[in-house]
Write an enzyme that holds these catalytic residues in place. Structure first.
Site, PDB file in Angstrom:
ATOM      1  N   LYS A  99     -12.818 -36.829 -58.800  1.00 51.44           N
ATOM      2  CA  LYS A  99     -13.773 -37.537 -59.660  1.00 51.44           C
ATOM      3  C   LYS A  99     -14.959 -38.006 -58.815  1.00 51.44           C
ATOM      4  O   LYS A  99     -16.107 -37.905 -59.230  1.00 51.44           O
ATOM      5  CB  LYS A  99     -13.089 -38.759 -60.283  1.00 51.44           C
ATOM      6  CG  LYS A  99     -14.036 -39.757 -60.921  1.00 51.44           C
ATOM      7  CD  LYS A  99     -13.328 -40.929 -61.574  1.00 51.44           C
ATOM      8  CE  LYS A  99     -13.084 -42.051 -60.625  1.00 51.44           C
ATOM      9  NZ  LYS A  99     -14.242 -42.880 -60.316  1.00 51.44           N
ATOM     10  N   ASN A 100     -14.643 -38.509 -57.587  1.00 52.92           N
ATOM     11  CA  ASN A 100     -15.697 -39.132 -56.783  1.00 52.92           C
ATOM     12  C   ASN A 100     -16.463 -38.163 -55.897  1.00 52.92           C
ATOM     13  O   ASN A 100     -17.229 -38.568 -55.042  1.00 52.92           O
ATOM     14  CB  ASN A 100     -15.100 -40.282 -55.962  1.00 52.92           C
ATOM     15  CG  ASN A 100     -14.613 -41.403 -56.858  1.00 52.92           C
ATOM     16  OD1 ASN A 100     -14.963 -41.442 -58.041  1.00 52.92           O
ATOM     17  ND2 ASN A 100     -13.778 -42.279 -56.337  1.00 52.92           N
TER      18      ASN A 100
ATOM     19  N   ARG B 118     -21.043 -45.618 -62.795  1.00 50.57           N
ATOM     20  CA  ARG B 118     -21.950 -46.090 -61.737  1.00 50.57           C
ATOM     21  C   ARG B 118     -22.802 -44.941 -61.210  1.00 50.57           C
ATOM     22  O   ARG B 118     -23.734 -45.164 -60.444  1.00 50.57           O
ATOM     23  CB  ARG B 118     -21.135 -46.674 -60.566  1.00 50.57           C
ATOM     24  CG  ARG B 118     -20.376 -47.899 -60.921  1.00 50.57           C
ATOM     25  CD  ARG B 118     -19.692 -48.465 -59.721  1.00 50.57           C
ATOM     26  NE  ARG B 118     -20.604 -48.798 -58.644  1.00 50.57           N
ATOM     27  CZ  ARG B 118     -21.449 -49.821 -58.663  1.00 50.57           C
ATOM     28  NH1 ARG B 118     -21.529 -50.569 -59.743  1.00 50.57           N
ATOM     29  NH2 ARG B 118     -22.235 -50.082 -57.641  1.00 50.57           N
TER      30      ARG B 118
ATOM     31  N   CYS C 142     -15.927 -49.787 -62.919  1.00 54.13           N
ATOM     32  CA  CYS C 142     -14.778 -50.697 -62.933  1.00 54.13           C
ATOM     33  C   CYS C 142     -15.193 -52.088 -62.481  1.00 54.13           C
ATOM     34  O   CYS C 142     -15.926 -52.251 -61.522  1.00 54.13           O
ATOM     35  CB  CYS C 142     -13.686 -50.181 -62.002  1.00 54.13           C
ATOM     36  SG  CYS C 142     -12.902 -48.707 -62.646  1.00 54.13           S
TER      37      CYS C 142
ATOM     38  N   ASP D  50      -8.635 -47.603 -53.284  1.00 51.04           N
ATOM     39  CA  ASP D  50      -8.195 -47.008 -54.558  1.00 51.04           C
ATOM     40  C   ASP D  50      -6.703 -46.738 -54.575  1.00 51.04           C
ATOM     41  O   ASP D  50      -6.137 -46.464 -55.630  1.00 51.04           O
ATOM     42  CB  ASP D  50      -8.923 -45.676 -54.799  1.00 51.04           C
ATOM     43  CG  ASP D  50     -10.417 -45.868 -54.859  1.00 51.04           C
ATOM     44  OD1 ASP D  50     -11.144 -44.912 -54.577  1.00 51.04           O
ATOM     45  OD2 ASP D  50     -10.835 -46.996 -55.157  1.00 51.04           O
TER      46      ASP D  50
HETATM   47  C1  EPZ Z   1     -16.970 -45.642 -54.506  1.00 50.81           C
HETATM   48  O1  EPZ Z   1     -17.509 -46.794 -55.120  1.00 50.81           O
HETATM   49  C2  EPZ Z   1     -15.898 -45.132 -55.458  1.00 50.81           C
HETATM   50  N1  EPZ Z   1     -16.511 -44.829 -56.746  1.00 50.81           N
HETATM   51  C3  EPZ Z   1     -14.816 -46.192 -55.628  1.00 50.81           C
HETATM   52  O2  EPZ Z   1     -13.795 -45.625 -56.439  1.00 50.81           O
HETATM   53  C4  EPZ Z   1     -14.219 -46.516 -54.266  1.00 50.81           C
HETATM   54  O3  EPZ Z   1     -13.259 -47.539 -54.426  1.00 50.81           O
HETATM   55  C5  EPZ Z   1     -15.324 -46.977 -53.326  1.00 50.81           C
HETATM   56  O4  EPZ Z   1     -16.356 -45.961 -53.250  1.00 50.81           O
HETATM   57  C6  EPZ Z   1     -14.809 -47.255 -51.926  1.00 50.81           C
HETATM   58  O5  EPZ Z   1     -14.231 -46.095 -51.405  1.00 50.81           O
HETATM   59  C7  EPZ Z   1     -17.201 -43.683 -56.889  1.00 50.81           C
HETATM   60  O6  EPZ Z   1     -17.357 -42.887 -55.967  1.00 50.81           O
HETATM   61  C8  EPZ Z   1     -17.787 -43.423 -58.263  1.00 50.81           C
HETATM   62  P1  EPZ Z   1     -18.979 -48.824 -52.035  1.00 50.81           P
HETATM   63  P2  EPZ Z   1     -18.874 -47.450 -54.537  1.00 50.81           P
HETATM   64  O7  EPZ Z   1     -20.453 -48.763 -52.216  1.00 50.81           O
HETATM   65  O8  EPZ Z   1     -19.722 -46.392 -53.966  1.00 50.81           O
HETATM   66  C9  EPZ Z   1     -20.329 -53.311 -51.317  1.00 50.81           C
HETATM   67  C10 EPZ Z   1     -12.443 -45.439 -58.329  1.00 50.81           C
HETATM   68  O9  EPZ Z   1     -11.460 -46.072 -58.745  1.00 50.81           O
HETATM   69  N2  EPZ Z   1     -21.700 -52.867 -51.633  1.00 50.81           N
HETATM   70  O10 EPZ Z   1     -18.348 -48.087 -50.898  1.00 50.81           O
HETATM   71  O11 EPZ Z   1     -19.449 -48.322 -55.593  1.00 50.81           O
HETATM   72  C11 EPZ Z   1     -19.423 -53.286 -52.544  1.00 50.81           C
HETATM   73  O12 EPZ Z   1     -19.598 -54.454 -53.314  1.00 50.81           O
HETATM   74  C12 EPZ Z   1     -13.631 -46.177 -57.761  1.00 50.81           C
HETATM   75  O13 EPZ Z   1     -12.546 -44.182 -58.331  1.00 50.81           O
HETATM   76  C13 EPZ Z   1     -22.741 -53.789 -51.518  1.00 50.81           C
HETATM   77  O14 EPZ Z   1     -22.526 -54.951 -51.170  1.00 50.81           O
HETATM   78  O15 EPZ Z   1     -18.250 -48.353 -53.367  1.00 50.81           O
HETATM   79  C14 EPZ Z   1     -18.050 -53.189 -51.940  1.00 50.81           C
HETATM   80  O16 EPZ Z   1     -17.623 -54.478 -51.519  1.00 50.81           O
HETATM   81  C15 EPZ Z   1     -13.418 -47.669 -57.781  1.00 50.81           C
HETATM   82  N3  EPZ Z   1     -24.005 -53.382 -51.813  1.00 50.81           N
HETATM   83  C16 EPZ Z   1     -18.282 -52.326 -50.698  1.00 50.81           C
HETATM   84  O17 EPZ Z   1     -19.697 -52.364 -50.436  1.00 50.81           O
HETATM   85  C17 EPZ Z   1     -24.292 -52.093 -52.207  1.00 50.81           C
HETATM   86  O18 EPZ Z   1     -25.476 -51.767 -52.456  1.00 50.81           O
HETATM   87  C18 EPZ Z   1     -17.848 -50.886 -50.878  1.00 50.81           C
HETATM   88  O19 EPZ Z   1     -18.539 -50.376 -51.986  1.00 50.81           O
HETATM   89  C19 EPZ Z   1     -23.218 -51.176 -52.322  1.00 50.81           C
HETATM   90  C20 EPZ Z   1     -21.932 -51.585 -52.026  1.00 50.81           C
END
Ligand code: EPZ
Length: 453
Positions: free
Chosen positions: A37-38, A111, A135, A325
């Site tokens: 999916k990702n 997202r 989510c 995840d």
């Molecule tokens: C991706 O989300 C995945 N989603 C998530 O999977 C996954 O849990 C996550 O990466 C971590 O591996 C998709 O790919 C669609 P991040 P993403 O940016 O990109 C902070 C699932 O169940 N952050 O790595 O949104 C954020 O708040 C989903 O398939 C900022 O602060 O995750 C978090 O604490 C759930 N500012 C951390 O970074 C930003 O601009 C990691 O988020 C961006 C992120």
């Protein structure tokens, strides 16, 4: 009493949203896990960058893919079935701007729209991105994304219901250091830098397998991306990219979910398509908990070996650590482990709320909202982290549950399948957003359930 998961769940409105599950039976059989999916959703966005059509294979039939397909179509991209089942062809020859109403109508609960910024700016010189869904496992800010886009020369204006972007002078290479190895922000930089003028240096990048697969997609399109040591990625912008033909890597999050289902229900599940390399860290924990696995060229057998299961301490982290995840399905299995397990969730600030409903089913889980210290910690402590302390084994009994988010919802279904008695699980549509053919797979594994709403 109906138990609501961590986030206020929306009311169920479509058939296939409420399951009645009769638990206590092991899940045994085979499931086929298709494209991640990702990754698939991001590769679809990347097709916007190609001057010629792209083909993506092993595309999972999930809601997130439908959302991205609709968003591409409202921007004039033609999406058609490819030359094999599960493949899609994207032709950007007629790509055009879309109006807010069309975009907003299709952005849905995903997202991914935020990743359209770079490609649309290259293609059209402007973009509008509606406020994001996804989510509810934390604030999910996008400050890293917007800072990066400004660094490339984009003008970014926050509007009441989204973000308007323009690039009057085009986009140029940038030097970017991410405050945290964010998957989405890394994808944002990759999708923008490949066509920017000049070189981009990205430091503290995410390096998940899905990121590396996206780099593979972009390289097939003609991009020049070098993956350096210590989370550094260099991208040399090029003037033109062509389409790709790519088979998505498998969904390791779905594979890990089914593995935990085998543990929790004392079953045996063959996950066709699963590969060892992308799941190394998960397999170590799976073995320590008392699971056993057999790796074949076609997939991985997962089963429970120890009775009862053994307690573990797990810290979620960015790759190659234990994926955030993976922790929700694992926690359900840990309710059946003999002793005290600790799961430190260090990536998101609200990804343990789902455990409340497990407690109502008989689990003994205490969540520490400010996390827990300990000499044994290996992952750098983060302000936003929390910890769950799971004491087992505790028999689980059926309950009425409302799914809060994708992985938490899947965890609830595992809990209902492992519990004695009957559970009603509502808001299951969220699970079907991310797990392809979810009901068919449950049936293939012998789950005893009815769709009641
Ligand atoms: C991706 O989300 C995945 N989603 C998530 O999977 C996954 O849990 C996550 O990466 C971590 O591996 C998709 O790919 C669609 P991040 P993403 O940016 O990109 C902070 C699932 O169940 N952050 O790595 O949104 C954020 O708040 C989903 O398939 C900022 O602060 O995750 C978090 O604490 C759930 N500012 C951390 O970074 C930003 O601009 C990691 O988020 C961006 C992120």
């Amino acid at each position: 009493m109906t138990l609501v998961g961590s986030a206020q769940a929306t009311s169920s409105s479509t058939l296939g949203d409420v399951l009645e599950i009769r638990g206590g039976r092991p899940l045994t059989g085979q499931v086929d896990v298709k494209g991640a999916k990702n990754l698939a959703t991001k590769a679809m966005v990347a097709s916007l960058l190609g001057e010629t059509p792209s083909t993506l294979r092993d595309v999972p039939e999930i809601r997130d893919v439908e959302v991205v397909r609709s968003l591409l179509e409202v921007h004039g991209v033609s999406v058609s079935e490819g030359d094999e089942p599960g493949s899609l062809v994207f032709d950007t020859a007629q790509a055009k701007s879309a109006n807010f109403e069309e975009i907003d109508a299709h952005a849905g609960s995903s997202r991914i729209p935020i990743l359209f910024c770079g490609p649309l700016l290259h293609l059209l010189g402007q973009a509008f991105i509606p406020d994001l869904g996804g989510c509810r496992i934390g604030d999910r800010p996008i400050d890293f994304h917007l800072d990066a886009l400004r660094n490339f020369g984009a003008v970014v204006d926050k509007e009441p219901n989204g973000i308007r972007l323009s690039a009057p002078d085009g986009l140029h290479g940038a030097s970017i250091e991410l405050p945290y190895p964010s998957v989405g922000a890394t994808e944002q930089v990759l999708l923008t830098a490949v066509r920017a003028k000049g070189v981009t240096e990205l430091r503290n990048a995410a390096i998940e397998p899905e990121i590396m697969d996206l780099i593979g997609v972009l390289q097939k399109m003609g991009a020049i991306i070098s993956y350096e040591p210590n989370r550094v990625i260099f991208i040399e912008g090029v003037d033109e990219l062509h389409g790709y033909d790519h088979r998505s890597l498998f969904d390791r999050n779905e594979a890990a979910s089914w593995a935990c289902a085998a543990l929790a229900t004392d079953g045996e599940i063959f996950v066709k398509g699963a590969r060892q390399y992308e799941m190394l860290t998960f397999l170590n924990v799976f073995r320590k908990v008392g699971g056993s696995f057999d790796i074949t060229d076609e997939g991985i057998w997962f089963r429970r070996a120890a009775k009862p299961l053994k307690p573990v301490m797990v810290e979620t982290d960015v790759h190659p650590g234990f994926m955030t995840d993976w922790q929700q399905p694992l926690i359900v299995a840990l309710t059946q482990a003999e002793g005290v397990s600790i799961v430190h969730e260090t990536v998101y600030e609200n990804r343990l709320g789902f455990t409340h409903a497990l407690g109502q089913m008989g689990a003994d889980i205490v969540v520490h909202p400010k996390g827990l210290d300990g000499a044994y910690r290996r992952v750098a402590r983060r302000e936003l982290e929390q910890a769950a302390v799971i004491t087992g084994p505790t028999p689980l009994h059926g309950a009425d549950i409302v799914v809060p988010d994708l992985r938490g919802g899947y965890a609830y279904v595992i809990a209902a399948l492992a519990a004695e008695g009957t559970s009603r699980v509502s808001n299951v549509g969220i699970i079907r957003r991310g797990y392809e053919k979810f009901f068919d797979k449950l049936t293939a594994l012998g789950a005893d359930f009815d769709i009641v709403g």
